[in-house]
Design an enzyme around this catalytic site. Structure first.
Site, PDB file in Angstrom:
ATOM      1  N   ASP A  39     -10.146   4.880  -1.802  1.00  0.00           N
ATOM      2  CA  ASP A  39     -10.886   3.864  -1.046  1.00  0.00           C
ATOM      3  C   ASP A  39     -12.403   3.867  -1.294  1.00  0.00           C
ATOM      4  O   ASP A  39     -13.031   4.914  -1.429  1.00  0.00           O
ATOM      5  CB  ASP A  39     -10.657   4.068   0.453  1.00  0.00           C
ATOM      6  CG  ASP A  39      -9.228   3.733   0.852  1.00  0.00           C
ATOM      7  OD1 ASP A  39      -8.364   3.609  -0.040  1.00  0.00           O
ATOM      8  OD2 ASP A  39      -8.981   3.604   2.059  1.00  0.00           O
ATOM      9  N   ASP A  46       0.835  -1.207   0.000  1.00  0.00           N
ATOM     10  CA  ASP A  46       0.000   0.000   0.000  1.00  0.00           C
ATOM     11  C   ASP A  46       0.872   1.259   0.000  1.00  0.00           C
ATOM     12  O   ASP A  46       1.710   1.448   0.884  1.00  0.00           O
ATOM     13  CB  ASP A  46      -0.897  -0.074   1.250  1.00  0.00           C
ATOM     14  CG  ASP A  46      -1.953   0.997   1.266  1.00  0.00           C
ATOM     15  OD1 ASP A  46      -1.934   1.891   0.406  1.00  0.00           O
ATOM     16  OD2 ASP A  46      -2.805   0.935   2.172  1.00  0.00           O
TER      17      ASP A  46
HETATM   18  C1  GLA Z   1      -5.409   2.634   2.532  1.00  0.00           C
HETATM   19  C2  GLA Z   1      -5.929   1.510   1.647  1.00  0.00           C
HETATM   20  C3  GLA Z   1      -6.996   0.732   2.395  1.00  0.00           C
HETATM   21  C4  GLA Z   1      -6.405   0.174   3.682  1.00  0.00           C
HETATM   22  C5  GLA Z   1      -5.840   1.304   4.515  1.00  0.00           C
HETATM   23  C6  GLA Z   1      -5.073   0.778   5.714  1.00  0.00           C
HETATM   24  O1  GLA Z   1      -6.396   3.592   2.782  1.00  0.00           O
HETATM   25  O2  GLA Z   1      -6.452   2.028   0.454  1.00  0.00           O
HETATM   26  O3  GLA Z   1      -7.491  -0.332   1.595  1.00  0.00           O
HETATM   27  O4  GLA Z   1      -5.414  -0.765   3.366  1.00  0.00           O
HETATM   28  O5  GLA Z   1      -4.934   2.108   3.756  1.00  0.00           O
HETATM   29  O6  GLA Z   1      -4.493   1.781   6.473  1.00  0.00           O
END
Ligand code: GLA
Length: 399
Positions: free
Chosen positions: A209, A154
């Protein structure tokens, strides 16, 4: 102008891809990974950074007990929140909520499931836990020694060229010798879909997200139009994990979420508390005919073929020559809807089955019509050849 040596290099690269059937960046070790979109469960959408060993074990057990495993869900993935500190040699340990990662992996594997973890190419993860920057090989070795089968990587806190950062971790994973599905989470920045496969990604997030409400889910899902050509076996566009069952959408909206993701050949990573699912949630997540659309071996991502105000028709060609069709009503009131066989891409006479209802609609001519609930969808499978009697075809009662 390209020099002869460059041309030779391009030719050699293309031949390697053609002969191996793999995208550039993929190795022989990667060749069986994610041939259909990965299916599993991830801790983030429901449990956030408070995830623990006990939660993950309970979810893995519920994945089996609820019938989700039998429906195809396989990966149990811990998202952000498991990471602890590095020791003097730089080796990363899990935090106090995960006392025994190897034991947890063993527990998950013993149920016939696969184990996934999470890290970041930055110094810190999105939640401020340790990232893998400067420790890529060490972390990949640690993950492999625990027995992970999937890594979500990520971007939060990442710096510099994302392509190089993602390639670096892929190379590190490859050096472990363990087949590990590589999930790139870079929010669709830098047109990641155009290079994700070349740095070894099996899937890459295409948007920021998702959230557990219709507005956000539909913006994310319907914005996938146009990305079809970047997806295929081993390398998928990822419009983020499922929110089905988390309570922020109604029944029709969750069906839209699931049906759209299946038409998109999207990874199906459930994100609800599997120990507390209502029957309607299990019904949406495990409908075999809807999942078969997602998991079709041809791996073709569906596309939007018609639009009329809030009404959209999406079509996904399937390996038996039939077509999966989504009739979507994005309005907040019920509407009648018609899709022409020409738009769907089948001959004038075709057989139609309703996949949510698991009900044959019979042999129809030129078009199919349905009443579609507010924010809902009707999901169909249409066979152009009325002689076709495949096992999943509408000639079976399937009720
Ligand atoms: C980002 C990702 C999410 C999750 C969070 C965790 O926002 O896009 O899917 O993994 O981090 O902190």
């Amino acid at each position: 102008m390209t020099r002869p040596s460059q041309r030779l290099w391009c030719y050699a690269t293309v031949m390697v891809i053609v002969l191996s059937g793999l995208p550039p960046g993929a190795s022989a070790q990667d060749k069986d990974l994610a041939r259909t979109p990965p299916m599993g469960w991830n801790s983030w959408n429901r449990f956030g950074p408070g995830v623990s060993d006990a939660i993950v074990r309970a979810q893995a057990a519920a994945l089996v007990a609820s019938g989700m495993k039998a429906a195809g869900y396989q990966y149990v993935i811990i998202d952000d929140g498991w990471q602890g500190e590095r020791d003097a040699t730089g080796t990363l340990a899990a935090n106090e909520r995960f006392p025994d990662m190897k034991g947890l992996a063993h527990f998950i594997h013993s149920m016939g499931l696969k184990f996934g973890a999470y890290s970041s190419p930055g110094a810190k993860s999105c939640q401020g836990f340790a990232g893998s920057l400067g420790h890529e090989d060490q972390d990949a070795q640690t993950f492999a020694s625990w027995g992970i089968d999937y890594l979500k990587y990520d971007w939060c806190g990442g710096q510099g060229d994302p392509k190089a950062a993602y390639a670096k971790m892929h190379d590190a994973l490859r050096r472990t010798g363990r087949p590990i599905v590589y999930s790139i989470c870079e929010y669709g920045m830098d047109r990641v879909w155009s290079w994700g496969a070349s740095v070894g990604g099996n899937l890459w997030r295409t948007t920021m997200d998702i959230a557990d409400n219709y507005d956000r889910m539909s913006v994310v899902g319907f914005s996938q139009a146009g990305l079809e050509r970047f997806a295929g076996p081993g390398h998928w566009n990822d419009p983020d994990m499922l929110e089905v069952g988390n309570g922020g959408m109604n029944f029709d909206e969750y069906r839209t979420h699931m049906g759209l993701w299946c038409l998109l050949a999207a990874p199906l990573i459930a994100g609800t508390d599997l120990t507390q699912m209502k029957p309607e949630t299990i019904g949406i997540l495990t409908n075999p005919e809807v999942i078969a659309v997602d998991q079709d071996p041809a791996g073709i991502q569906g596309r939007r073929v018609a639009e009329e105000g809030p009404l959209e028709t999406w079509v996904k060609p399937l390996s038996d020559g039939s077509r999966a069709v989504g009739l979507f009503n994005r309005a907040a009131h019920n509407l009648p809807m018609t899709a022409s066989f020409r738009d769907i891409g089948v001959p004038e006479v075709a057989r139609v089955r309703d996949l949510w209802a698991r009900h044959d609609m019979g042999v129809l001519r030129e078009r199919v019509s349905a009443n579609v609930n507010a924010h809902g969808m009707v999901m169909l499978r249409v066979w152009g050849s009325t002689e076709d009697t495949t096992a999943t075809g509408p000639s079976m009662s399937g009720q």
